[in-house]
Write a protein that holds these residues in place. Structure first.
Motif, short mmCIF file in Angstrom:
data_model
loop_
_atom_site.label_atom_id
_atom_site.label_comp_id
_atom_site.label_asym_id
_atom_site.label_seq_id
_atom_site.Cartn_x
_atom_site.Cartn_y
_atom_site.Cartn_z
N GLU A 123 -6.24 5.41 3.27
CA GLU A 123 -6.82 4.41 2.69
C GLU A 123 -8.23 5.28 1.09
OE1 GLU A 123 -6.44 -0.01 3.10
OE2 GLU A 123 -5.45 0.54 4.69
N THR A 175 -12.76 0.42 0.03
CA THR A 175 -10.99 -0.17 -0.05
C THR A 175 -11.53 -1.74 0.31
OG1 THR A 175 -8.30 -0.35 1.62
CG2 THR A 175 -10.49 -0.22 2.51
N TYR A 178 0.79 -1.21 0.35
CA TYR A 178 -0.16 0.03 -0.02
C TYR A 178 0.53 1.03 0.11
CZ TYR A 178 -4.10 3.06 0.70
OH TYR A 178 -5.15 3.61 0.67
#
Length: 436
Positions: A156, A328, A12
């Motif tokens: 996120e 997400t 990520y």
């Protein structure tokens, strides 16, 4: 002037950071030991779901600023700036696991062939950057490099936006040469007057932990207030609104729910407690936040049990939402994991839906639960539904359709997305969090 940059780790943090740096005009090599992941990226696919990220990766890959490789040695040798963007998950005792960072540091030391700036993007405990510097000196026998702490603050679901419009950029540094190089890399952010905070390494490391722990504390606080609201007959949304009108408090992160999850808050709060223990400083408030948050997740199942008057065995429960938050596919430390595990322990049957996290859920639960390809299929023949993630499509559920599809009439909305009164008018037994 653009820089030659390598970013180690395409998870990520690494993938979003590397892509953003490429879009700033730098030439970026993203590196990962996972060949399958690198092959995927070289073939135009991305291993995570993040709105807008694929388009940004495609653009910079196509224009030659972004490339992907498993050859860490070549990447380090060909670049002047090396970003460390690997994971630092929690160990069983809450301590941050630095094994991935240690492996990267070893590779940097082996391939140090000239002046480099080594930038730590990974969230690491206080003192790690000084350890990185010493470890490379001892391994490489060279001191012609600088270490910079540049923690990430990516949300996120909003990470692409955060790359280009950060609230601030924190730079922990020791040499002016390194500072100038980092400023050059982030020149695009200077133009839009992004605030930069320059400090020493330890301060930069601690800023990251302090921010995440404080936000986790706000979430935990409003969840405790929500639980109190249920007991006394108050409305947590009105309470939160009244609090948020105070400029000293702000309305952000005052949203009650089933507890926080994700890749940051759980591990960073635990790591901060561990750092305090190592330096003999009590982090009792953060320790309570960690404990209370776990209880909040389990409390959602207890609320459902009460609605069933204590018996969940053989009840069919439709779960709407598996990711720890909307936008997400990340299920790390998601409340849904605890909720589903507790439901299964009690003998319930679970059928789940999520717009993005289904594959990640299958890796966790296997065939112990059923998977539905729409929210309405998850409701079909269910005794109850639980809303666990605040996906927009769950905000506008067709409750009349739900009434026809469901066998039972219980809705536990842990995100307070639906209109309780409307649901009750249709004959549902419906409950939220912090609302009677």
């Amino acid at each position: 002037m653009s820089k030659q940059i390598s970013v180690i780790g395409t998870g990520y943090v690494g993938l979003v950071t590397g892509t953003g740096l490429a879009d700033f005009g730098n030439r970026v090599i993203c590196v990962d030991v996972d060949k399958a992941k690198i092959d995927m990226l070289n073939n135009g696919q991305i291993p995570i779901y993040e709105p807008g990220l694929k388009e940004l990766v495609d653009k910079n890959f196509r224009e030659g600023r972004l490339s992907f490789t498993t050859d860490i040695g070549r990447a380090i040798k060909e670049t002047e700036v090396v970003f460390i963007g690997v994971g630092t998950p929690s160990k069983d005792n809450g301590e941050a696991d630095l094994s991935y960072v240690e492996t990267v540091v070893e590779s940097i030391a082996k391939n140090l062939d000239g002046y480099k700036v080594i930038v730590t993007k990974s969230t690491v405990p206080v003192g790690t950057n000084r350890w990185i510097k010493q470890a490379i000196i001892e391994e490489a026998g060279k001191e012609d490099f600088d270490v910079v702490s540049n923690p990430e603050f990516l949300r996120e679901g909003r990470a692409v936006h955060d790359v280009f419009h950060p609230d601030r950029v924190v730079i922990g540094y020791e040499s002016e040469r390194a500072k100038e190089i980092i400023q050059d890399i982030y020149k695009a952010l200077y133009i839009i007057e992004t605030p930069f905070l320059f400090c020493n390494l330890e301060t930069a490391e601690l800023i990251k932990y302090a921010c995440n722990a404080f936000l986790a504390t706000k979430i935990t606080f409003i969840n405790q207030i929500a639980n109190l609201c249920e007991a006394v007959g108050a409305d947590v949304h009105k309470v939160a609104k009244g609090m948020g009108m105070d400029g000293r408090i702000s309305p952000k992160f005052l949203h009650p729910g089933p507890g926080y999850g994700g890749s940051c808050f759980p591990k960073d709060t635990k790591a901060l407690v561990d750092i305090g223990n190592r330096y003999n400083v009590s982090m009792s408030l953060v320790k309570e936040v960690v404990s209370s948050n776990e209880k909040q997740k389990a409390r959602m199942v207890q609320k459902l049990e009460k609605l069933f008057e204590g018996e969940l065995k053989d009840k069919r429960i439709g779960i709407l939402g598996l990711a720890f938050k909307a936008e997400t596919d990340d299920m790390r430390e998601s409340p849904s994991i605890i909720v589903i595990e507790e439901l299964l322990k009690r003998g319930a049957k679970v059928v789940a839906h999520d717009p993005q996290a289904m594959e990640n859920a299958k890796a966790i639960f296997g065939d112990s639960i059923e998977y539905a390809d729409s929210e309405y299929k998850a409701m079909n023949n269910s005794d109850a539904i639980m809303i666990l993630t605040e996906w927009n499509q769950y905000r506008s559920l067709d409750l009349e359709m739900a009434k026809k599809l469901m066998k039972g009439n219980i809705i536990l909305d842990t995100r307070n997305l639906i209109e309780l009164e409307r649901a009750r008018e249709l004959g549902f037994i419906c409950e939220g969090v912090g609302r009677k």
